[in-house]
Design a protein around this motif. Structure first.
Motif, mmCIF file in Angstrom:
data_model
loop_
_atom_site.group_PDB
_atom_site.id
_atom_site.type_symbol
_atom_site.label_atom_id
_atom_site.label_comp_id
_atom_site.label_asym_id
_atom_site.label_seq_id
_atom_site.Cartn_x
_atom_site.Cartn_y
_atom_site.Cartn_z
ATOM 1 N N SER A 124 0.226 2.477 11.741
ATOM 2 C CA SER A 124 0.139 1.012 11.739
ATOM 3 C C SER A 124 1.379 0.428 11.067
ATOM 4 C CB SER A 124 -1.118 0.547 10.997
ATOM 5 O OG SER A 124 -0.955 0.758 9.612
ATOM 6 N N GLY A 155 -1.754 8.094 10.997
ATOM 7 C CA GLY A 155 -1.792 6.652 11.271
ATOM 8 C C GLY A 155 -0.383 6.115 11.370
ATOM 9 N N VAL A 209 -6.170 4.619 -3.948
ATOM 10 C CA VAL A 209 -5.050 3.798 -3.461
ATOM 11 C C VAL A 209 -5.330 2.295 -3.607
ATOM 12 C CG1 VAL A 209 -3.674 3.235 -1.405
ATOM 13 C CG2 VAL A 209 -4.325 5.617 -1.862
ATOM 14 N N VAL A 268 -6.002 6.736 2.092
ATOM 15 C CA VAL A 268 -5.807 5.280 2.131
ATOM 16 C C VAL A 268 -7.020 4.589 2.769
ATOM 17 C CG1 VAL A 268 -4.288 3.416 2.940
ATOM 18 C CG2 VAL A 268 -3.302 5.612 2.305
ATOM 19 N N GLY A 269 -7.728 5.320 3.606
ATOM 20 C CA GLY A 269 -8.806 4.725 4.409
ATOM 21 C C GLY A 269 -9.927 4.123 3.579
ATOM 22 N N SER A 303 -3.381 8.486 17.347
ATOM 23 C CA SER A 303 -4.530 8.855 18.175
ATOM 24 C C SER A 303 -4.127 9.678 19.405
ATOM 25 C CB SER A 303 -5.284 7.597 18.621
ATOM 26 O OG SER A 303 -4.470 6.826 19.475
ATOM 27 N N ARG A 304 -2.832 9.716 19.747
ATOM 28 C CA ARG A 304 -2.398 10.506 20.904
ATOM 29 C C ARG A 304 -1.784 11.844 20.479
ATOM 30 N NH1 ARG A 304 -1.839 7.228 25.405
ATOM 31 N NH2 ARG A 304 -1.861 9.223 26.493
ATOM 32 N N PHE A 311 -13.056 11.655 8.197
ATOM 33 C CA PHE A 311 -12.421 12.281 9.373
ATOM 34 C C PHE A 311 -11.715 13.594 9.019
ATOM 35 C CE2 PHE A 311 -8.740 12.855 12.147
ATOM 36 C CZ PHE A 311 -9.269 12.653 13.409
ATOM 37 N N THR A 342 0.827 -1.214 0.000
ATOM 38 C CA THR A 342 0.000 0.000 0.000
ATOM 39 C C THR A 342 0.865 1.269 0.000
ATOM 40 O OG1 THR A 342 -1.797 -1.212 1.052
ATOM 41 C CG2 THR A 342 -1.889 1.192 1.186
ATOM 42 N N LEU A 380 -4.214 17.874 16.286
ATOM 43 C CA LEU A 380 -3.970 17.280 14.961
ATOM 44 C C LEU A 380 -4.180 18.274 13.800
ATOM 45 C CD1 LEU A 380 -3.333 14.378 13.848
ATOM 46 C CD2 LEU A 380 -5.785 14.150 13.526
ATOM 47 N N LYS A 439 -11.218 6.011 9.617
ATOM 48 C CA LYS A 439 -12.383 6.703 10.188
ATOM 49 C C LYS A 439 -13.036 7.533 9.076
ATOM 50 C CE LYS A 439 -11.901 6.633 14.975
ATOM 51 N NZ LYS A 439 -10.640 6.059 15.436
ATOM 52 N N ILE A 485 1.241 -1.795 8.806
ATOM 53 C CA ILE A 485 0.918 -2.100 7.406
ATOM 54 C C ILE A 485 0.954 -0.843 6.539
ATOM 55 C CG2 ILE A 485 -0.931 -2.960 5.877
ATOM 56 C CD1 ILE A 485 -1.748 -4.856 8.097
ATOM 57 N N ALA A 539 -4.521 7.506 6.815
ATOM 58 C CA ALA A 539 -4.645 6.044 6.935
ATOM 59 C C ALA A 539 -5.045 5.705 8.363
ATOM 60 C CB ALA A 539 -3.333 5.362 6.552
HETATM 61 P P1 NAP Z 1 -5.034 0.461 11.935
HETATM 62 O O1 NAP Z 1 -4.049 -0.625 12.128
HETATM 63 O O2 NAP Z 1 -6.347 0.424 12.649
HETATM 64 O O3 NAP Z 1 -4.299 1.823 12.321
HETATM 65 C C1 NAP Z 1 -4.993 3.027 12.388
HETATM 66 C C2 NAP Z 1 -4.062 4.121 12.816
HETATM 67 O O4 NAP Z 1 -4.816 5.337 12.850
HETATM 68 C C3 NAP Z 1 -3.456 3.919 14.194
HETATM 69 O O5 NAP Z 1 -2.098 4.266 14.169
HETATM 70 C C4 NAP Z 1 -4.253 4.893 15.070
HETATM 71 O O6 NAP Z 1 -3.506 5.464 16.126
HETATM 72 C C5 NAP Z 1 -4.595 5.994 14.085
HETATM 73 N N1 NAP Z 1 -5.802 6.706 14.494
HETATM 74 C C6 NAP Z 1 -7.003 6.175 14.790
HETATM 75 N N2 NAP Z 1 -7.866 7.157 15.154
HETATM 76 C C7 NAP Z 1 -7.175 8.322 15.062
HETATM 77 C C8 NAP Z 1 -7.508 9.671 15.311
HETATM 78 N N3 NAP Z 1 -8.728 10.034 15.711
HETATM 79 N N4 NAP Z 1 -6.562 10.608 15.113
HETATM 80 C C9 NAP Z 1 -5.310 10.257 14.718
HETATM 81 N N5 NAP Z 1 -4.939 8.981 14.472
HETATM 82 C C10 NAP Z 1 -5.861 8.027 14.641
HETATM 83 O O7 NAP Z 1 -5.405 0.643 10.407
HETATM 84 P P2 NAP Z 1 -4.539 0.356 9.057
HETATM 85 O O8 NAP Z 1 -4.392 -1.072 8.851
HETATM 86 O O9 NAP Z 1 -3.343 1.238 9.021
HETATM 87 O O10 NAP Z 1 -5.595 0.895 7.987
HETATM 88 C C11 NAP Z 1 -6.016 2.245 7.990
HETATM 89 C C12 NAP Z 1 -7.122 2.393 6.952
HETATM 90 O O11 NAP Z 1 -6.571 2.105 5.671
HETATM 91 C C13 NAP Z 1 -8.300 1.425 7.122
HETATM 92 O O12 NAP Z 1 -9.475 2.074 6.706
HETATM 93 C C14 NAP Z 1 -7.978 0.302 6.159
HETATM 94 O O13 NAP Z 1 -9.139 -0.359 5.707
HETATM 95 C C15 NAP Z 1 -7.326 1.077 5.042
HETATM 96 N N6 NAP Z 1 -6.399 0.292 4.205
HETATM 97 C C16 NAP Z 1 -6.532 0.436 2.881
HETATM 98 C C17 NAP Z 1 -5.685 -0.225 2.037
HETATM 99 C C18 NAP Z 1 -5.820 -0.023 0.567
HETATM 100 O O14 NAP Z 1 -5.333 -0.834 -0.201
HETATM 101 N N7 NAP Z 1 -6.450 1.083 0.140
HETATM 102 C C19 NAP Z 1 -4.695 -1.071 2.545
HETATM 103 C C20 NAP Z 1 -4.553 -1.177 3.929
HETATM 104 C C21 NAP Z 1 -5.422 -0.471 4.762
HETATM 105 P P3 NAP Z 1 -2.948 4.592 17.378
HETATM 106 O O15 NAP Z 1 -1.764 3.864 16.832
HETATM 107 O O16 NAP Z 1 -2.592 5.625 18.383
HETATM 108 O O17 NAP Z 1 -4.062 3.689 17.789
#
Ligand code: NAP
Length: 284
Positions: free
Chosen positions: A168, A166, A264, A232-233, A193-194, A217, A142, A198, A214, A170, A211
């Motif tokens: 993560s 974000g 993406v 990305v979300g 998230s911390r 957002f 990604t 922002l 939400k 991944i 990413a």
């Molecule tokens: P994830 O593992 O749930 O990570 C989400 C990240 O966002 C975490 O680091 C979290 O912070 C942060 N976050 C959550 N709420 C927040 C807020 N209010 N303010 C600031 N940061 C916040 O998700 P992911 O796997 O990275 O995926 C993210 C999104 O991308 C999802 O919607 C997923 O479906 C999508 N995605 C799409 C593809 C694609 O091919 N298009 C591929 C992969 C993922 P903390 O670390 O502090 O909890």
């Protein structure tokens, strides 16, 4: 200003066509057909769709794809045995363990068990280490897809302030790594998230990459006019797929923006095919 829409579908299609040409060349020179094995455990309908799309894309580009479907009751030992079998099979070049896994299985244990040379998702610690050192074996699908979108759109990352929402393993962290690498040369801020205040940080972004998962957002007041916005979300809202960015509000002030769907998402699969080709090409 009305943003240029970054057409991920078209850019991914072009990359898949290039991959198909290279797959044909590898076959002609070595007789090897790059082969991706996908392992789908359980009945998650979204995962089934993702895996089917990956398989279709493989077949279209001339790669071989095999699907192993395992029931939701599969034990960790059973899944590890299948991974070991694929690791040992010289006709398999890439192994994809579709996430999420059922609760009785620790995803980290399974992902760590994939042979690093077949780890086409670039999740194995050895491959993450190589990436961190700036000498990647595989590119994280990604984030590398996002880099390809930026390049294809003529967005200059060098010296730009890129803000990644974000952290993560991944998406967020490898995204930041690719942006800060020599050659890409962005100045990178990673938010999570911390993070305090922002919007004051996102408003500094020349390139904003969301990413977090939400829906809608990122609102217009969080975006600097003229910024490039990559979404990305993927969330489901009232039966529609939407991104992390409030597209209708942000598009009028951004200089370029990715839609959801069609931004993406298609790139991730295109990069998975490239990694499988890379793995097959490395076979001596
Ligand atoms: P994830 O593992 O749930 O990570 C989400 C990240 O966002 C975490 O680091 C979290 O912070 C942060 N976050 C959550 N709420 C927040 C807020 N209010 N303010 C600031 N940061 C916040 O998700 P992911 O796997 O990275 O995926 C993210 C999104 O991308 C999802 O919607 C997923 O479906 C999508 N995605 C799409 C593809 C694609 O091919 N298009 C591929 C992969 C993922 P903390 O670390 O502090 O909890």
């Amino acid at each position: 200003m009305t943003a240029r829409i970054i057409d991920g579908k078209a850019i991914a299609e072009a990359l898949r066509t290039q991959t198909a040409t290279e797959v044909a060349a590898v076959q002609a020179h070595t007789g090897i057909t790059p082969h991706l094995v996908a392992i789908l455990t359980g009945d998650d309908p979204a995962s089934a769709v993702y895996v089917r799309n990956k398989q279709k894309a493989c077949e279209k580009a001339g790669l071989k794809s095999t699907l192993h479907r395992l029931p939701a009751t599969t034990t960790q030992a059973e899944l590890l045995a299948l991974v070991a079998q694929c690791n040992a099979d010289p006709t398999v070049h890439g192994i994809l363990v579709q996430l999420p896994l059922p609760p009785q299985i620790d995803p980290q244990v399974v992902l760590d068990a994939v042979h690093p040379r077949k780890d086409v998702d670039c999740f194995h610690p050895e491959n993450v280490g190589l990436l961190t050192q700036g000498r990647p074996r595989f590119l994280p699908c990604t984030p590398a897809g996002v880099m390809h979108l930026l390049e294809s759109t003529g967005v200059k990352t060098a010296g730009a302030h890129a803000v990644v929402l974000g952290r993560s393993e991944i998406v967020g962290k490898p995204m930041a790594l690719l942006l800060v690498q020599k050659g890409a040369d962005a100045t990178v801020t990673v938010c999570h998230s911390r993070t305090r205040d922002l919007p004051s940080i996102t408003r500094q972004a020349d390139i904003l990459i969301a990413a977090i998962g939400k829906a809608n957002f990122v609102t217009a007041d969080m975006v600097k006019p003229g910024a490039v916005v990559i979404d990305v979300g993927i969330s489901r809202l009232n039966d529609k797929l939407v991104g992390d960015v409030d597209y209708n509000a942000v598009a009028p002030i951004a200089s370029a923006i990715t839609p959801v769907p069609g931004g993406v998402g298609p790139m991730t699969i295109a990069l998975l095919l490239r990694n499988t080709l890379t793995a097959a090409s490395a076979v001596k």
